[in-house]
Motif scaffolding. Structure first.
Motif, PDB file in Angstrom:
ATOM      1  N   ILE A 143      45.938  53.427  59.837  1.00 30.99           N
ATOM      2  CA  ILE A 143      45.684  52.128  60.480  1.00 30.99           C
ATOM      3  C   ILE A 143      44.190  51.921  60.687  1.00 30.99           C
ATOM      4  N   ALA A 144      43.496  52.959  61.156  1.00 33.99           N
ATOM      5  CA  ALA A 144      42.060  52.841  61.405  1.00 33.99           C
ATOM      6  C   ALA A 144      41.301  52.488  60.138  1.00 33.99           C
ATOM      7  N   HIS A 145      41.660  53.116  59.028  1.00 37.11           N
ATOM      8  CA  HIS A 145      40.959  52.854  57.767  1.00 37.11           C
ATOM      9  C   HIS A 145      41.280  51.462  57.222  1.00 37.11           C
ATOM     10  N   ILE A 146      42.550  51.075  57.301  1.00 31.11           N
ATOM     11  CA  ILE A 146      42.926  49.734  56.839  1.00 31.11           C
ATOM     12  C   ILE A 146      42.260  48.676  57.712  1.00 31.11           C
ATOM     13  N   TRP A 147      42.243  48.901  59.008  1.00 33.96           N
ATOM     14  CA  TRP A 147      41.618  47.979  59.949  1.00 33.96           C
ATOM     15  C   TRP A 147      40.141  47.791  59.608  1.00 33.96           C
ATOM     16  N   ASP A 148      39.450  48.889  59.384  1.00 28.62           N
ATOM     17  CA  ASP A 148      38.025  48.836  59.064  1.00 28.62           C
ATOM     18  C   ASP A 148      37.788  48.117  57.736  1.00 28.62           C
ATOM     19  N   LEU A 149      38.549  48.494  56.704  1.00 30.34           N
ATOM     20  CA  LEU A 149      38.364  47.906  55.374  1.00 30.34           C
ATOM     21  C   LEU A 149      38.708  46.423  55.375  1.00 30.34           C
TER      22      LEU A 149
ATOM     23  N   ASP B 221      37.110  37.804  66.244  1.00 31.14           N
ATOM     24  CA  ASP B 221      38.265  37.199  65.574  1.00 31.14           C
ATOM     25  C   ASP B 221      38.686  38.028  64.369  1.00 31.14           C
ATOM     26  N   ARG B 222      37.703  38.499  63.607  1.00 31.64           N
ATOM     27  CA  ARG B 222      38.012  39.312  62.425  1.00 31.64           C
ATOM     28  C   ARG B 222      38.686  40.616  62.824  1.00 31.64           C
ATOM     29  N   TYR B 223      38.193  41.222  63.905  1.00 30.54           N
ATOM     30  CA  TYR B 223      38.776  42.472  64.369  1.00 30.54           C
ATOM     31  C   TYR B 223      40.249  42.294  64.752  1.00 30.54           C
ATOM     32  N   GLU B 224      40.547  41.202  65.427  1.00 35.77           N
ATOM     33  CA  GLU B 224      41.917  40.991  65.879  1.00 35.77           C
ATOM     34  C   GLU B 224      42.859  40.752  64.700  1.00 35.77           C
ATOM     35  N   VAL B 225      42.449  39.898  63.774  1.00 39.14           N
ATOM     36  CA  VAL B 225      43.305  39.586  62.632  1.00 39.14           C
ATOM     37  C   VAL B 225      43.465  40.809  61.727  1.00 39.14           C
ATOM     38  N   SER B 226      42.384  41.547  61.508  1.00 40.07           N
ATOM     39  CA  SER B 226      42.470  42.714  60.630  1.00 40.07           C
ATOM     40  C   SER B 226      43.282  43.838  61.272  1.00 40.07           C
TER      41      SER B 226
END
Length: 227
Positions: free
Chosen positions: A39-45, A65-70
Motif C-alpha cells: 500500500i505504501a509503495h502504491i500510494w507513493d507511486l 488532495d493528491r495524497y487522499e485520492v492516491s
C-alpha cells in the motif's frame, strides 16, 4: 554528465523521499492493513503519477488532495478496508515520516561552507512548514518553495525556473538534490545540476539524462563541494 562544483552557489533539496522516507507510512498502515508495504509503495507511486499528470495538463491540485485520492486508490488496489478515522490517521502519518539520519549534519556542513539551502517541493506550504519543524532544520533552510506558489508541479521546468528566481541564482549555479528520477530530470532539463540521492540503494533509471552526481547522503555532496 560531470558534476562541476565550482559553478554551485545555491543548493535546492527536495522534501519527501529526500529528507524523510515516504514509505515509512508502513508503520501506521501495518496497524490496520495486512499489506502495509504494498500500500505504501502504491500510494507513493500513484501520488507521483497524479502530480506529473497535473503538471502536463496544467490542472494543478493541492498535494493534500493528491495524497487522499492516491491513498484511496492504494487501499482499493489491495482490497484493504479501513474506517474513516483510521484513514485520517494514515494520512496524518505523512507529517511524521522517518527522518534520514544524515539530513541535519549534512546540511549543516553545506551551510557552514557558505551555501544557501532551499527546499523545492510539490508539497503544499503548510505541509512544508510542518516538515521543516519535524526534521528540525528551520535554522538551516533559507525558505521553502512550493509548487503551489505558481500552480505547477515537478517536473515542469517552470517550477525550477521559479525556484531560481526566488533564490536569485542563475539556473546554472544551482545543484538540486532529489531522490526521484523525474525530479532530477526536471532539474537537468532546466539547466541545473541534478544530484541524485540514492536512499534505497536502487539502480538509476537510464532513460533520458544521467544525473550530474550520484550520492547516498548529504555528506557525499558536502565532500564533493569540499564543504
Amino acid at each position: 554528465m560531470t558534476f562541476k562544483p565550482g559553478r554551485i552557489d545555491t543548493v535546492l533539496v527536495d522534501s519527501y523521499g529526500t529528507l524523510v522516507n515516504e514509505v515509512s507510512t508502513t508503520e501506521t498502515l501495518e496497524k490496520y492493513t495486512q499489506q502495509p508495504t504494498a500500500i505504501a509503495h502504491i500510494w507513493d507511486l500513484r501520488g507521483s503519477i497524479y502530480g506529473i499528470t497535473s503538471a502536463v495538463l496544467d490542472e494543478f491540485k493541492p498535494t493534500v488532495d493528491r495524497y487522499e485520492v492516491s491513498l484511496d486508490y492504494a487501499l482499493e488496489a489491495v482490497g484493504a478496508e479501513v474506517t474513516e478515522s483510521q484513514r485520517q490517521e494514515i494520512i496524518d502519518s505523512v507529517n511524521q515520516l522517518e527522518i534520514y539520519s544524515d539530513v541535519r549534519s549534512g546540511l549543516e556542513r553545506l551551510v557552514d561552507a557558505g551555501y544557501e539551502v532551499y527546499i523545492l517541493s510539490n508539497g503544499d506550504p503548510e505541509m512544508l512548514d510542518q516538515l521543516v519543524e519535524h526534521v528540525d532544520i528551520d535554522d538551516l533552510v533559507v525558505e521553502t518553495i512550493s509548487a503551489a506558489d505558481i500552480g505547477v508541479c515537478k517536473p515542469d521546468r517552470r517550477l525550477y525556473r521559479h525556484a531560481a528566481a526566488r533564490t536569485n541564482t542563475p539556473v546554472t549555479g544551482i545543484a538540486h538534490v532529489a531522490g526521484s528520477w523525474y525530479d532530477i530530470q526536471g532539474a537537468l532539463h532546466t539547466g541545473m545540476q541534478g544530484v541524485w540521492i540514492n536512499r534505497d540503494q536502487s539502480k538509476w533509471e537510464t532513460f533520458l539524462s544521467e544525473p550530474s552526481l550520484k550520492i547516498e547522503s548529504f555528506h557525499d555532496l558536502a565532500d564533493a563541494l569540499d564543504a
